[in-house]
Scaffold this active site. Structure first.
Site, short mmCIF file in Angstrom:
data_model
loop_
_atom_site.label_atom_id
_atom_site.label_comp_id
_atom_site.label_asym_id
_atom_site.label_seq_id
_atom_site.Cartn_x
_atom_site.Cartn_y
_atom_site.Cartn_z
N LYS A 27 -24.78 7.34 47.24
CA LYS A 27 -24.78 7.50 45.84
C LYS A 27 -24.00 8.36 45.25
CE LYS A 27 -27.98 9.12 42.43
NZ LYS A 27 -27.48 10.59 42.41
N ARG A 101 -24.70 10.66 34.95
CA ARG A 101 -23.84 11.91 34.72
C ARG A 101 -22.44 11.72 35.26
NH1 ARG A 101 -26.24 16.16 33.33
NH2 ARG A 101 -24.62 17.47 34.04
N CYS A 125 -30.98 12.58 35.98
CA CYS A 125 -32.41 12.77 36.22
C CYS A 125 -32.81 14.05 35.18
CB CYS A 125 -32.62 13.09 37.53
SG CYS A 125 -32.63 11.56 38.57
N ARG A 426 -31.52 3.08 40.51
CA ARG A 426 -30.29 4.24 40.30
C ARG A 426 -29.63 4.33 41.80
NH1 ARG A 426 -30.79 9.21 37.62
NH2 ARG A 426 -28.60 9.39 38.62
N1 EPU Z 1 -24.79 23.81 36.28
C1 EPU Z 1 -24.41 24.56 35.20
N2 EPU Z 1 -23.45 23.93 34.56
C2 EPU Z 1 -22.57 23.13 34.77
C3 EPU Z 1 -23.02 22.44 35.97
C4 EPU Z 1 -24.16 22.52 36.57
O1 EPU Z 1 -25.32 25.53 35.08
O2 EPU Z 1 -21.49 22.74 34.10
C5 EPU Z 1 -25.91 23.98 37.16
C6 EPU Z 1 -27.01 23.10 36.86
O3 EPU Z 1 -27.65 23.08 35.84
C7 EPU Z 1 -27.94 23.05 38.41
C8 EPU Z 1 -26.90 23.66 39.37
O4 EPU Z 1 -25.69 24.05 38.47
O5 EPU Z 1 -28.62 23.95 38.00
C9 EPU Z 1 -26.21 22.47 40.22
O6 EPU Z 1 -25.95 21.33 39.71
P1 EPU Z 1 -24.61 20.47 40.19
O7 EPU Z 1 -23.48 20.58 39.22
O8 EPU Z 1 -24.28 20.93 41.57
O9 EPU Z 1 -25.34 19.03 40.28
P2 EPU Z 1 -24.71 17.60 39.66
O10 EPU Z 1 -23.29 17.71 40.01
O11 EPU Z 1 -25.08 17.36 38.30
C10 EPU Z 1 -25.09 16.56 41.90
C11 EPU Z 1 -26.02 15.23 42.55
C12 EPU Z 1 -27.41 15.69 42.35
C13 EPU Z 1 -27.62 16.77 43.43
C14 EPU Z 1 -26.69 17.79 42.90
C15 EPU Z 1 -26.98 19.19 43.81
C16 EPU Z 1 -24.67 13.27 41.78
C17 EPU Z 1 -24.29 12.27 40.55
N3 EPU Z 1 -25.70 14.16 41.52
O12 EPU Z 1 -25.58 16.74 40.53
O13 EPU Z 1 -28.11 14.64 42.78
O14 EPU Z 1 -28.94 17.15 43.26
O15 EPU Z 1 -25.35 17.47 42.88
O16 EPU Z 1 -26.25 18.73 45.12
O17 EPU Z 1 -23.72 13.53 42.41
C18 EPU Z 1 -29.99 13.02 43.05
O18 EPU Z 1 -29.07 12.41 43.65
O19 EPU Z 1 -31.08 12.81 42.75
C19 EPU Z 1 -29.30 14.16 42.21
C20 EPU Z 1 -29.90 14.67 41.34
#
Ligand code: EPU
Length: 445
Positions: A27, A101, A125, A426
């Site tokens: 995913k 996202r 989420c 999802r």
């Molecule tokens: N963060 C910031 N600013 C930003 C971006 C991120 O402060 O501009 C912080 C976030 O708030 C968080 C941390 O950095 O505390 C990590 O966030 P990250 O950007 O790594 O997460 P993401 O890209 O939004 C993806 C996955 C998540 C997974 C995370 C961490 C997707 C669509 N989502 O999210 O997956 O938990 O990386 O590996 O790829 C899930 O599959 O259930 C899920 C939530």
């Protein structure tokens, strides 16, 4: 059983889950590989695509921008033709507001193809604030002009975007992908420091390399990208979903069951497998081409553990929620310190209602202090077990929390009513059929 509109599941727990499930493409890779197709001048082919909502959302957004999306010959194959990319109607894009996202990752590709982009408000989420400041700061560094309006983000690239040096404050998965998808066609070299290196990111880099990008991954989280004038299409088989695989592994443990997860791959799950073994779970890797990993509860009492979630190669945060359900069945005190999201333990209140003994703490329990330590977030959990879980009325809060509620309901004695199962589509393909195949006892009212 096909996907249903019913949003409630009545679960009769207490039976071990036994049998086989198959996981398909990840995913957290497939929708991003689909966005990457926007950058190409030729059609791309993605294989091993799961039938999940996040894929449908990205497909809809690509189509709004003129990308033709057709099924390929084999099941789970999509062909994406971006040769007629065009500006989409803002109101049509806005209909996707709050859905996921992934739309934020359209910024770079749309700026390269059209010179402008509109991105609706994001969903995903609710497991923390989830800001996009790293994304926007990076895009500005490439030369994009970003304007925030009530309905979403407007971006423009008055000239070709330029390569730059970016140091992420935290190794964010999404921000790393944003930089990759923007840098590949920017003028000159981009150096990204403190990058995330999750397996899904390496797979996205493989996709981009197939398209003609020049990307090198160095030690210490440094990625260098040399921008190119033109990208072609790709043909790529998505890596398997290691997060779904771990969810089924935890379901096997929590229900004293035995599940063969076809498609699961050892190399992307090594940290999880170490924890699984430490708490007393058993697994066996089948390396044959159509293989997977068998996960089972070998009998006896599970053992407690202290662990913290972290960026790769640490213990992935998305494994945390299903594992906590399994830890309610382990003897003694387990400690889980969540260091990626500040608010990913909300789901434990329902587990307490089912009889679990879980206490949340604002302090960084166990290992190293994290970013959330001084900031008043309940981001550490102490789980005391084993406790017998009892059926309850549950309302699903988020994707992984939701699947964890299903595991808890299946492990519990008695009947649970689980509301909001729609959210699970999802990220978990066909999960009701898979549960049926494993002998779960449930009904849709
Ligand atoms: N963060 C910031 N600013 C930003 C971006 C991120 O402060 O501009 C912080 C976030 O708030 C968080 C941390 O950095 O505390 C990590 O966030 P990250 O950007 O790594 O997460 P993401 O890209 O939004 C993806 C996955 C998540 C997974 C995370 C961490 C997707 C669509 N989502 O999210 O997956 O938990 O990386 O590996 O790829 C899930 O599959 O259930 C899920 C939530």
């Amino acid at each position: 059983m096909t996907r249903t509109d019913a949003d409630v599941l009545i679960v009769h727990g207490g039976l071990p889950l036994q049998g086989e499930v198959r996981v398909r493409g990840a995913k957290n890779l497939v929708p991003k590989a689909m966005v990457a197709a926007l950058l190409g001048q030729e059609p791309s082919r993605i294989r091993n695509v799961p039938d999940i909502r996040d894929v449908a959302i990205v497909k809809g957004l690509l189509q709004l921008h003129g990308v033709a999306v057709q099924p390929g010959e084999e099941p789970g194959e999509l062909i994406l033709d971006p040769q007629n990319v065009e500006r989409a109607n803002v109101a049509d894009i806005d209909a996707h507001a709050g859905s996921s996202r992934i739309p934020i990752l359209f910024c770079g590709p749309l700026l390269h193809r059209l010179g402008h982009a509109f991105i609706p408000d994001l969903g995903g989420c609710r497991i923390g604030d989830r800001p996009i400041n790293f994304h926007l700061d990076a895009l500005r560094q490439f030369g994009a002009v970003v304007e925030k309006r009530p309905e979403g983000l407007y971006l423009e690239a008055p000239q070709r975007l330029r390569g730059t040096k970016i140091q992420l404050p935290y190794p964010s998965v999404g921000a790393t992908e944003q930089v990759l998808l923007t840098a590949v066609c920017a003028e000159g070299v981009t150096e990204l420091r403190n990058a995330a290196v999750e397996p899904e990111i390496i797979d996205l880099i493989c996709v981009l390399q197939k398209m003609g990008a020049i990307i090198s991954v160095h030690t210490d989280r440094v990625i260098r990208i040399t921008g190119v004038e033109r990208l072609g299409g790709y043909d790529h088989r998505a890596l398997p979903d290691r997060l779904e695989a771990a969810s089924w592994a935890c379901a096997a443990l929590a229900t004293s069951g035995d599940i063969y997860v076809r498609g699961a791959q050892q190399k992307d799950m090594m940290t999880f497998l170490n924890v699984y073994r430490t708490i007393g779970g058993a697994f066996q890797v089948d390396d044959s081409p159509e293989g997977g990993i068998r996960f089972w509860h070998p009998g006896g009492e599970l053992k407690s553990i202290a662990l913290e979630t972290d960026v790769h190669p640490g213990f992935q945060t998305d494994w945390q929620q299903p594992l906590v359900v399994a830890l309610t069945q382990a003897g003694g005190l387990s400690i889980v310190h969540e260091t990626v999201y500040e608010n990913r333990f909300g789901f434990t209140s329902a587990l307490r209602q089912m009889g679990a003994v879980i206490q949340l703490y604002r302090e960084c329990l166990g290992g190293t202090p994290c970013r959330f330590g001084q900031r008043n977030y309940l981001h550490s959990a102490a789980i005391y077990g084993p406790t017998k879980l009892q059926g309850a009325e549950l309302v699903i809060p988020d994707l992984r929390g939701g699947f964890s509620y299903l595991i808890a309901a299946l492990a519990a004695q008695g009947t649970s009513t689980v509301h909001g199962i729609d959210l699970i589509y999802r990220g978990y393909e066909n999960f009701l059929d898979k549960l049926k195949g494993l002998g779960a006892n449930f009904e849709l009212p």
